[in-house]
Write a protein that holds these residues in place. Structure first.
Motif, PDB file in Angstrom:
ATOM      1  N   UNK A 127     -50.300  19.220  57.701  1.00 28.30           N
ATOM      2  CA  UNK A 127     -50.319  18.495  58.720  1.00 28.30           C
ATOM      3  C   UNK A 127     -49.194  17.273  58.756  1.00 28.30           C
ATOM      4  N   UNK A 128     -48.493  17.015  57.860  1.00 29.15           N
ATOM      5  CA  UNK A 128     -47.424  15.731  57.714  1.00 29.15           C
ATOM      6  C   UNK A 128     -46.417  15.983  58.677  1.00 29.15           C
ATOM      7  N   UNK A 129     -46.293  15.162  59.455  1.00 35.43           N
ATOM      8  CA  UNK A 129     -45.241  15.112  60.459  1.00 35.43           C
ATOM      9  C   UNK A 129     -43.876  15.185  60.148  1.00 35.43           C
ATOM     10  N   UNK A 130     -43.788  14.457  58.901  1.00 36.55           N
ATOM     11  CA  UNK A 130     -42.195  14.177  58.290  1.00 36.55           C
ATOM     12  C   UNK A 130     -41.845  15.416  57.578  1.00 36.55           C
ATOM     13  N   UNK A 131     -42.730  16.211  57.169  1.00 40.06           N
ATOM     14  CA  UNK A 131     -42.422  17.470  56.406  1.00 40.06           C
ATOM     15  C   UNK A 131     -41.444  18.331  57.213  1.00 40.06           C
ATOM     16  N   UNK A 132     -40.040  18.428  56.631  1.00 38.24           N
ATOM     17  CA  UNK A 132     -39.201  19.120  57.661  1.00 38.24           C
ATOM     18  C   UNK A 132     -38.342  20.076  56.766  1.00 38.24           C
ATOM     19  N   UNK A 133     -38.565  20.226  55.315  1.00 42.23           N
ATOM     20  CA  UNK A 133     -37.892  21.373  54.678  1.00 42.23           C
ATOM     21  C   UNK A 133     -38.854  21.661  53.594  1.00 42.23           C
ATOM     22  N   UNK A 134     -39.326  22.980  53.900  1.00 45.54           N
ATOM     23  CA  UNK A 134     -40.165  23.830  53.084  1.00 45.54           C
ATOM     24  C   UNK A 134     -39.512  25.245  52.864  1.00 45.54           C
ATOM     25  N   UNK A 135     -40.437  26.016  51.487  1.00 43.34           N
ATOM     26  CA  UNK A 135     -39.824  27.193  51.367  1.00 43.34           C
ATOM     27  C   UNK A 135     -40.993  28.005  50.357  1.00 43.34           C
ATOM     28  N   UNK A 136     -41.635  28.850  51.143  1.00 46.10           N
ATOM     29  CA  UNK A 136     -42.903  29.582  50.363  1.00 46.10           C
ATOM     30  C   UNK A 136     -42.188  31.067  50.214  1.00 46.10           C
ATOM     31  N   UNK A 137     -41.051  31.351  50.230  1.00 43.42           N
ATOM     32  CA  UNK A 137     -40.597  32.645  49.713  1.00 43.42           C
ATOM     33  C   UNK A 137     -40.880  33.125  48.536  1.00 43.42           C
ATOM     34  N   UNK A 138     -40.800  34.627  48.520  1.00 39.16           N
ATOM     35  CA  UNK A 138     -40.870  35.343  47.141  1.00 39.16           C
ATOM     36  C   UNK A 138     -42.013  34.915  46.281  1.00 39.16           C
ATOM     37  N   UNK A 139     -43.063  34.903  47.082  1.00 38.52           N
ATOM     38  CA  UNK A 139     -44.289  34.662  46.201  1.00 38.52           C
ATOM     39  C   UNK A 139     -45.577  35.892  46.338  1.00 38.52           C
ATOM     40  N   UNK A 140     -46.682  35.550  46.446  1.00 41.67           N
ATOM     41  CA  UNK A 140     -47.897  36.712  46.688  1.00 41.67           C
ATOM     42  C   UNK A 140     -48.867  36.076  47.689  1.00 41.67           C
ATOM     43  N   UNK A 141     -48.394  35.183  48.799  1.00 37.81           N
ATOM     44  CA  UNK A 141     -49.305  34.709  49.480  1.00 37.81           C
ATOM     45  C   UNK A 141     -49.546  35.773  50.880  1.00 37.81           C
ATOM     46  N   UNK A 142     -50.557  35.465  51.455  1.00 35.64           N
ATOM     47  CA  UNK A 142     -51.260  36.396  52.285  1.00 35.64           C
ATOM     48  C   UNK A 142     -51.776  35.617  53.318  1.00 35.64           C
ATOM     49  N   UNK A 143     -52.348  36.430  54.527  1.00 40.51           N
ATOM     50  CA  UNK A 143     -52.913  35.777  55.678  1.00 40.51           C
ATOM     51  C   UNK A 143     -52.074  35.164  56.682  1.00 40.51           C
ATOM     52  N   UNK A 144     -52.588  34.380  57.882  1.00 42.36           N
ATOM     53  CA  UNK A 144     -51.951  33.699  58.872  1.00 42.36           C
ATOM     54  C   UNK A 144     -50.995  32.410  58.336  1.00 42.36           C
ATOM     55  N   UNK A 145     -50.029  32.343  58.844  1.00 41.61           N
ATOM     56  CA  UNK A 145     -49.013  31.058  58.473  1.00 41.61           C
ATOM     57  C   UNK A 145     -49.835  30.018  59.391  1.00 41.61           C
TER      58      UNK A 145
END
Length: 621
Positions: A188-206
């Motif tokens: 929920x951080x408003x300042x979070x503007x650069x993330x990358x979750x690619x190439x893992x084993x994540x599941x479910x809704x974003x």
């Protein structure tokens, strides 16, 4: 009263003794860092760490990889040094001014460190190591100042630690290239503007808070759903999907049976006597190898059209290009094959040719044969990362194509050829050599483009890696555009060491490593080439031979004052700017400093270059 006075006196003495003991036990920054160094293995790159010399002299670093501010150690930048072993977090935790640490591109392994012992830390870079295992949910508790966390390309597993969602100042988070599983927690951080979750084993809704990000940041997680990816299915939809899967499996079995039958029939026909003398049909290419596309690429490189069937159609489907930009009209390989082709050159990594589409812009296609060791997903992800770049001094990549044996990179054609041609080939073309204002404009544009690459590709040790005059294209306004950038991670290591400029830097020749200041050295050599008109001899070396380079020659003839022997005699417009040209020459020599610790970083280099003017103003350097 006497007893009370005696007790008070004893307490006073005890307090004084404890203070003295505490002061005695308090270790200096040098001692703490030596403790940290001693916990490491393969620490030869830290040979300058000597307890007899303080790590900092005001803002100047005496020890490799140490960042200083006001005489104290505020950061450790120990990247690409081959380090491994234990990381003494307890020693680091006693460095009161420590705010940033980077151990990227080393060989550290084992579980996640107790980084919450470094509560004042602002940046943590651990990407490209071999850390593994599950990160505890509370691993980041108390790190209220942390802004940037890079854990990419390790072997972390288990759920994403929930404590990450409670970091109020977090703005960058890189978790890609691991084995994280489960759902993505709600950030929920408003300042979070650069993330990358690619190439893992994540599941479910974003989570909804991340739904407006680029889909590429979630790629490589087969079971993730929701914006910006495909919509999540309902439970009933999942049951229907299972039924559909069974139907598809049955259909596949039927198809396989039919294929086997066809193969048997063809085999019998092939052995029939009356067909023995007939020309055999072209064999189908092996699985995973598009024979037609490979031959077509060879013909395109020679400026030839592909073979057509009797009806004027290609014998196979066109090679599919992957587009990175929405502002360019789509086309496919067949359009390139129909285009008027012209070979522009054949370089170290392959051929470059110009393709004028029948309807649309003129494109440049570079064919690379030295990326064979790069996996498909790794290449796709890296190209998507480069495709997100946008700067007036960086030539954007329009599309690319992946084959195991070779890769294509497509960009828009720029008419005004390369800087190398303008510096070294204009006489043969009957064109005037660039004047001083033009050369200064080029230097400033190149430095701004390089700084942008550093800011946009922080996990790359050398964001360009191959900066030279032939990889700088000039547009019609003589604005420079950087090309061939960001390729170090996807070029075969042996070929990169043989050909790429980053591997010809002093630090690689001396210590076998590349640093964040390697591109700065290349920039300095490029500026000397622009000012002197001489081609850097060390760029012609194939990773071996003499250490002599353009900077060595300039040092041998430059005596801290104007010299006609140094500056290009074909450079016009120098009558009123000798002082500014000298300033730029001295800046270039600072950037070519062989000792990394003395060489300026990219930010200081760009700031100094920006101060150079077209005409003298009387100020000293």
């Amino acid at each position: 009263m006497a007893k009370i006075s005696k007790l008070s006196w004893c307490s006073f003495v005890l307090v004084i003794v404890l203070q003295v003991v505490s002061t005695t036990l308090s270790l200096s920054e040098s001692e703490l860092l030596i403790q940290f160094k001693d916990s490491l293995q393969n620490n030869g790159a830290l040979s300058s760490w000597d307890a007899k010399v303080p790590p900092c002299n005001i803002d100047k670093e005496n020890w490799a990889g140490v960042l200083c501010d006001k005489g104290g150690v505020w950061g450790l930048k120990l990247e690409n040094m081959g380090l491994k072993g234990d990381i003494n977090v307890d020693a680091l935790g006693q460095l009161k001014n420590l705010r940033t640490i980077s151990f990227m591109n080393n060989n550290f392994e084992g579980p996640f460190l107790e980084m919450n012992k470094l509560g004042a830390l602002k940046s943590l870079y651990l990407s490209n190591n071999k850390f593994s295992g599950e990160i505890p949910a509370n691993a980041f508790d108390g790190m209220q100042s942390i802004k940037k966390i890079y854990l990419a390309d390790n072997q972390f597993s288990g759920p994403i630690p929930s404590s990450l969602t409670a970091l109020p100042k977090l703005i960058e988070l890189m978790l890609n290239g691991n084995q994280f599983s489960g759902q993505i927690p709600n950030f929920s951080q408003e300042r979070l503007n650069s993330v990358n979750f690619s190439n893992n084993h994540l599941e479910g809704p974003i989570p909804a808070s991340l739904s407006k990000l680029n889909a590429a940041l979630f790629s490589g997680n087969a079971d993730l759903c929701g914006a910006p990816l495909a919509e999540c299915t309902s439970p009933s939809g999942k049951k229907l999907s299972l039924t559909t899967i069974l139907i598809v499996l049955i259909a596949i079995l039927v198809a396989v049976g039919a294929i086997i039958a066809v193969i048997i029939i063809l085999h019998r026909r092939k052995t029939t006597p009356q067909l023995a003398d007939t020309p055999a049909a072209a064999a189908a290419p092996p699985q995973g190898h598009n024979k037609d596309s490979s031959e077509d690429l060879d013909k395109l490189e020679k400026g030839m059209s592909p073979d057509r069937g009797s009806e004027g159609k290609k014998s196979d489907q066109s090679v599919k290009l992957s587009f990175l930009r929405e502002d360019v009209g789509k086309f496919d390989m067949s359009d390139l094959l129909r285009a008027s082709a012209e070979v522009l050159g054949s370089g170290m990594f392959g051929s470059t040719y110009k393709a004028a589409l029948t309807t649309g812009p003129v494109m440049v296609v570079k064919r690379y044969r030295q990326m064979n060791n790069v996996g498909k997903e790794e290449f796709h992800e890296h190209m998507r990362r480069l495709g997100r770049l946008s700067h007036s001094n960086v030539l954007p990549i329009v599309a690319y194509y992946y084959r195991k044996e070779e890769k294509l990179i497509v960009s828009t054609y720029v008419e005004n050829v390369s800087l190398a041609v303008h510096l070294h080939g204009n006489k043969s073309r009957g064109q005037p050599s660039p004047d001083w204002p033009t050369r200064l404009k080029i230097v400033k544009g190149v430095s701004q483009g390089l700084l942008y690459l550093y800011n946009s590709l922080p996990s790359l040790i050398a964001p360009h890696g191959h900066l030279k005059s032939s990889n700088v294209i000039l547009n019609e306004n003589n604005e420079p555009l950087l090309t061939d950038y960001g390729l170090l991670p996807v070029v075969n290591l042996e070929q990169a060491r043989e050909q790429m400029i980053a591997y010809k830097s002093p630090e690689f020749k001396q210590n076998g490593r590349i640093t964040k200041k390697t591109d700065v050295w290349s920039l300095g050599i490029l500026i000397l080439e622009i000012l002197t008109g001489r081609f850097p001899s060390n760029f012609l070396q194939q990773g071996k031979g003499s250490d002599a380079d353009l900077a060595t020659w300039v040092h041998s003839v430059f005596k801290d004052e104007w010299s006609d022997e140094v500056f290009d005699k074909d450079m016009d417009g120098t009558n009123t700017c000798e002082g500014e040209m000298l300033k730029l020459l001295k800046i270039a020599l600072h950037l070519c400093e062989p000792e990394i610790e003395k060489r300026w970083d990219i930010k200081e280099a760009v700031d100094r270059i920006a101060e150079i003017k077209e005409k003298d103003d009387g100020d000293d350097f």
